[in-house]
Design a protein around this motif. Structure first.
Motif, PDB file in Angstrom:
ATOM      1  N   ALA A 233      10.347  24.225  42.500  1.00 44.37           N
ATOM      2  CA  ALA A 233      11.004  22.983  42.933  1.00 44.37           C
ATOM      3  C   ALA A 233      12.036  23.262  44.018  1.00 44.37           C
ATOM      4  CB  ALA A 233      11.657  22.285  41.746  1.00 44.37           C
ATOM      5  N   ALA A 234      12.759  24.359  43.903  1.00 46.39           N
ATOM      6  CA  ALA A 234      13.750  24.712  44.919  1.00 46.39           C
ATOM      7  C   ALA A 234      13.079  25.038  46.247  1.00 46.39           C
ATOM      8  CB  ALA A 234      14.593  25.893  44.453  1.00 46.39           C
ATOM      9  N   LEU A 235      11.897  25.637  46.190  1.00 44.00           N
ATOM     10  CA  LEU A 235      11.182  25.982  47.421  1.00 44.00           C
ATOM     11  C   LEU A 235      10.648  24.747  48.136  1.00 44.00           C
ATOM     12  CD1 LEU A 235       9.111  29.053  46.184  1.00 44.00           C
ATOM     13  CD2 LEU A 235      11.222  29.075  47.514  1.00 44.00           C
ATOM     14  N   LEU A 236      10.365  23.701  47.377  1.00 44.82           N
ATOM     15  CA  LEU A 236       9.782  22.491  47.952  1.00 44.82           C
ATOM     16  C   LEU A 236      10.804  21.389  48.211  1.00 44.82           C
ATOM     17  CD1 LEU A 236       6.554  22.435  45.784  1.00 44.82           C
ATOM     18  CD2 LEU A 236       6.792  23.209  48.152  1.00 44.82           C
ATOM     19  N   ASP A 237      12.087  21.685  48.000  1.00 50.03           N
ATOM     20  CA  ASP A 237      13.147  20.706  48.222  1.00 50.03           C
ATOM     21  C   ASP A 237      13.168  20.315  49.704  1.00 50.03           C
ATOM     22  OD1 ASP A 237      15.480  19.261  48.556  1.00 50.03           O
ATOM     23  OD2 ASP A 237      16.774  20.742  47.578  1.00 50.03           O
TER      24      ASP A 237
ATOM     25  N   HIS B 198      15.276  18.774  51.399  1.00 45.43           N
ATOM     26  CA  HIS B 198      16.604  18.807  52.001  1.00 45.43           C
ATOM     27  C   HIS B 198      17.062  20.243  52.311  1.00 45.43           C
ATOM     28  CE1 HIS B 198      16.822  14.589  51.136  1.00 45.43           C
ATOM     29  NE2 HIS B 198      16.572  14.832  49.859  1.00 45.43           N
ATOM     30  N   ARG B 199      16.280  21.192  51.914  1.00 47.95           N
ATOM     31  CA  ARG B 199      16.647  22.597  52.121  1.00 47.95           C
ATOM     32  C   ARG B 199      16.197  23.068  53.491  1.00 47.95           C
ATOM     33  NH1 ARG B 199      15.546  27.361  47.780  1.00 47.95           N
ATOM     34  NH2 ARG B 199      16.872  28.870  48.797  1.00 47.95           N
ATOM     35  N   ASP B 200      17.032  23.830  54.149  1.00 42.42           N
ATOM     36  CA  ASP B 200      16.709  24.384  55.456  1.00 42.42           C
ATOM     37  C   ASP B 200      15.582  25.407  55.287  1.00 42.42           C
ATOM     38  OD1 ASP B 200      16.607  25.520  57.966  1.00 42.42           O
ATOM     39  OD2 ASP B 200      18.664  26.286  57.938  1.00 42.42           O
ATOM     40  N   PRO B 201      14.447  25.232  55.972  1.00 47.17           N
ATOM     41  CA  PRO B 201      13.332  26.168  55.824  1.00 47.17           C
ATOM     42  C   PRO B 201      13.709  27.621  56.133  1.00 47.17           C
ATOM     43  CG  PRO B 201      12.627  24.229  57.032  1.00 47.17           C
ATOM     44  CD  PRO B 201      14.122  24.131  56.851  1.00 47.17           C
ATOM     45  N   ALA B 202      14.707  27.817  56.975  1.00 48.20           N
ATOM     46  CA  ALA B 202      15.129  29.175  57.312  1.00 48.20           C
ATOM     47  C   ALA B 202      15.745  29.889  56.113  1.00 48.20           C
ATOM     48  CB  ALA B 202      16.111  29.151  58.471  1.00 48.20           C
ATOM     49  N   GLU B 203      16.185  29.128  55.108  1.00 43.41           N
ATOM     50  CA  GLU B 203      16.774  29.727  53.906  1.00 43.41           C
ATOM     51  C   GLU B 203      15.725  30.125  52.869  1.00 43.41           C
ATOM     52  OE1 GLU B 203      19.446  26.840  52.330  1.00 43.41           O
ATOM     53  OE2 GLU B 203      20.830  26.973  54.013  1.00 43.41           O
ATOM     54  N   LEU B 204      14.493  29.694  53.073  1.00 43.75           N
ATOM     55  CA  LEU B 204      13.428  29.978  52.112  1.00 43.75           C
ATOM     56  C   LEU B 204      12.871  31.378  52.311  1.00 43.75           C
ATOM     57  CD1 LEU B 204      11.440  26.624  52.409  1.00 43.75           C
ATOM     58  CD2 LEU B 204      13.051  27.278  50.609  1.00 43.75           C
ATOM     59  N   PRO B 205      12.432  32.024  51.235  1.00 43.07           N
ATOM     60  CA  PRO B 205      11.803  33.335  51.412  1.00 43.07           C
ATOM     61  C   PRO B 205      10.529  33.193  52.247  1.00 43.07           C
ATOM     62  CG  PRO B 205      11.790  32.671  49.078  1.00 43.07           C
ATOM     63  CD  PRO B 205      12.488  31.618  49.843  1.00 43.07           C
ATOM     64  N   ALA B 206      10.240  34.183  53.058  1.00 40.61           N
ATOM     65  CA  ALA B 206       9.068  34.137  53.926  1.00 40.61           C
ATOM     66  C   ALA B 206       7.773  34.188  53.119  1.00 40.61           C
ATOM     67  CB  ALA B 206       9.104  35.296  54.924  1.00 40.61           C
TER      68      ALA B 206
END
Length: 92
Positions: A37-41, A43-51
């Motif tokens: 769920a946190a990965l698909l949020d 509102h989250r900046d994609p740059a903060e997601l693990p590659a």
């Protein structure tokens, strides 16, 4: 292992004890559990997601689209499967 930057941890959704043990043993990398769920949020900046994120079959049928695309799948035996998802904006 070759797809990850040197020293980058392995991010996994609901990693089981096998992944938590074998990944550090074979690669020297730590495993970081993440919540789908946190990965698909949105509102989250994609740059903060693990590659890249591993999803073991025990996590159920998890889809990380559209933020991620399915990159590879492995069936290491014993009826197990592990799928690697890659962030759409991940650097090459």
């Amino acid at each position: 292992d070759a797809q990850l930057a040197r020293g980058e941890p392995v991010y996994a959704i609901t990693p089981d004890e096998t992944l938590m043990a074998i990944i550090p043993f074979t690669t020297g990398r730590r495993v970081v559990a993440v919540d789908s769920a946190a990965l698909l949020d949105p509102h989250r900046d994609p740059a903060e997601l693990p590659a890249r994120v591993l999803v073991p079959d025990k996590a159920g049928s998890v889809s990380l689209a559209p933020a991620y695309r399915r990159s590879a799948a492995q069936w290491p035996g014993g009826g197990r499967a592990v799928t690697l998802w890659e962030r759409e904006t991940a650097p090459q």
